[in-house]
Motif scaffolding. Structure first.
Motif, PDB file in Angstrom:
ATOM      1  N   GLN A 152      65.989  35.360 119.921  1.00  0.00           N
ATOM      2  CA  GLN A 152      65.938  36.592 120.936  1.00  0.00           C
ATOM      3  C   GLN A 152      67.007  37.524 120.827  1.00  0.00           C
ATOM      4  N   LEU A 153      68.252  36.949 120.504  1.00  0.00           N
ATOM      5  CA  LEU A 153      69.530  38.069 120.070  1.00  0.00           C
ATOM      6  C   LEU A 153      69.201  38.650 118.802  1.00  0.00           C
ATOM      7  N   LEU A 154      68.595  37.862 117.797  1.00  0.00           N
ATOM      8  CA  LEU A 154      68.346  38.319 116.606  1.00  0.00           C
ATOM      9  C   LEU A 154      67.314  39.351 116.410  1.00  0.00           C
ATOM     10  N   ARG A 155      66.278  39.174 117.159  1.00  0.00           N
ATOM     11  CA  ARG A 155      65.192  39.990 117.188  1.00  0.00           C
ATOM     12  C   ARG A 155      65.790  41.520 117.920  1.00  0.00           C
ATOM     13  N   HIS A 156      66.779  41.317 119.141  1.00  0.00           N
ATOM     14  CA  HIS A 156      67.237  42.469 119.432  1.00  0.00           C
ATOM     15  C   HIS A 156      67.849  43.274 118.420  1.00  0.00           C
ATOM     16  N   CYS A 157      68.823  42.538 117.592  1.00  0.00           N
ATOM     17  CA  CYS A 157      69.946  43.280 116.729  1.00  0.00           C
ATOM     18  C   CYS A 157      68.990  43.874 115.644  1.00  0.00           C
ATOM     19  N   VAL A 158      67.914  43.402 115.181  1.00  0.00           N
ATOM     20  CA  VAL A 158      66.796  43.808 114.217  1.00  0.00           C
ATOM     21  C   VAL A 158      66.283  45.083 114.904  1.00  0.00           C
ATOM     22  N   GLY A 159      65.849  45.174 116.148  1.00  0.00           N
ATOM     23  CA  GLY A 159      65.512  46.369 116.944  1.00  0.00           C
ATOM     24  C   GLY A 159      66.336  47.616 116.656  1.00  0.00           C
ATOM     25  N   LEU A 160      67.741  47.074 117.004  1.00  0.00           N
ATOM     26  CA  LEU A 160      68.550  48.178 117.203  1.00  0.00           C
ATOM     27  C   LEU A 160      68.806  48.880 115.730  1.00  0.00           C
ATOM     28  N   LEU A 161      68.838  47.839 114.867  1.00  0.00           N
ATOM     29  CA  LEU A 161      68.762  48.609 113.384  1.00  0.00           C
ATOM     30  C   LEU A 161      67.716  49.286 113.015  1.00  0.00           C
ATOM     31  N   ARG A 162      66.490  48.938 113.413  1.00  0.00           N
ATOM     32  CA  ARG A 162      65.275  49.583 112.966  1.00  0.00           C
ATOM     33  C   ARG A 162      65.134  50.889 114.040  1.00  0.00           C
ATOM     34  N   GLN A 163      65.848  51.002 115.218  1.00  0.00           N
ATOM     35  CA  GLN A 163      65.924  52.440 115.599  1.00  0.00           C
ATOM     36  C   GLN A 163      66.735  53.410 115.019  1.00  0.00           C
ATOM     37  N   ARG A 164      67.762  52.863 114.125  1.00  0.00           N
ATOM     38  CA  ARG A 164      68.554  53.746 113.415  1.00  0.00           C
ATOM     39  C   ARG A 164      68.152  53.823 112.069  1.00  0.00           C
ATOM     40  N   GLY A 165      66.949  53.320 111.710  1.00  0.00           N
ATOM     41  CA  GLY A 165      66.543  53.521 110.375  1.00  0.00           C
ATOM     42  C   GLY A 165      66.795  52.589 109.279  1.00  0.00           C
ATOM     43  N   TRP A 166      67.187  51.266 109.636  1.00  0.00           N
ATOM     44  CA  TRP A 166      67.800  50.255 108.757  1.00  0.00           C
ATOM     45  C   TRP A 166      66.707  49.099 108.902  1.00  0.00           C
ATOM     46  N   ARG A 167      66.617  48.356 107.824  1.00  0.00           N
ATOM     47  CA  ARG A 167      65.894  46.945 107.897  1.00  0.00           C
ATOM     48  C   ARG A 167      66.722  45.912 107.040  1.00  0.00           C
ATOM     49  N   LEU A 168      66.588  44.566 107.257  1.00  0.00           N
ATOM     50  CA  LEU A 168      67.240  43.724 106.325  1.00  0.00           C
ATOM     51  C   LEU A 168      66.819  43.875 104.870  1.00  0.00           C
ATOM     52  N   GLY A 169      67.599  43.770 103.881  1.00  0.00           N
ATOM     53  CA  GLY A 169      67.334  43.885 102.664  1.00  0.00           C
ATOM     54  C   GLY A 169      67.389  42.574 102.271  1.00  0.00           C
ATOM     55  N   ASN A 170      68.151  41.861 102.332  1.00  0.00           N
ATOM     56  CA  ASN A 170      68.300  40.267 102.162  1.00  0.00           C
ATOM     57  C   ASN A 170      69.787  39.763 102.755  1.00  0.00           C
TER      58      ASN A 170
END
Ligand code: MG
Length: 160
Positions: A75-93
């Protein structure tokens, strides 16, 4: 493209399992933690937050906040991924290294990669999970706790 690094440790305590990479792994000890104590996902969260200069996991999920007591770290990880997405970032690797004498990680690594890839909305090829002992040296070597490092690249989300 930006790089981030995360590191996490939890001490072993009473219990019969540890959470690692979103998996429940039977073990003779548990870990002492406010959340579920998943060092893999905590290191990864910190790496993602660090790459985006968004602070650290302690700021976003303070131990004083009852919402996160016993929290599922996915749940924490998905929250962090969402915060990045809002700022235009996604995980590369991501490349994650677990430091432990036990439990043995390799039999579980593929499933951890699958869960992490799912939570980060990337292919499994973008997620590496590996492990090392510390040759019986230090707190991990004495089996007092478990640690993990994570390094990530984040990339800008392509707008179509
Ligand atoms: Mg932690």
């Amino acid at each position: 493209m930006r790089i981030g690094h995360g590191f996490d440790v939890h001490a072993f305590g009473e219990g019969d399992h540890v959470m690692l990479g979103g998996l429940r792994i039977a073990h003779g000890r548990g870990v002492i933690a406010h959340s579920d104590g998943d060092v893999v996902l905590h290191a990864l969260c910190d790496a993602l937050l660090g790459a985006a200069s968004l602070g650290d996991i302690g700021q976003h999920f303070p131990p004083s906040d009852e919402r996160w007591r016993g929290a599922d770290s996915r749940q924490l990880l998905r929250h962090c991924v969402g915060l990045l997405r809002q700022r235009g970032w996604r995980l590369g690797n991501a490349d994650i290294t677990i430091l432990a004498e036990r439990p043995k990680v390799s039999p579980h690594a593929t499933l951890m990669r699958e869960r992490i890839a799912c939570d980060c909305a990337v292919d499994i090829d973008a997620v590496s999970v590996k492990a090392t002992t510390t040759e019986k040296l230090g707190f991990t070597g004495r089996e007092e706790g478990i640690a993990a490092h994570a390094v990530v690249l984040i990339v800008a989300i392509e707008r179509t």
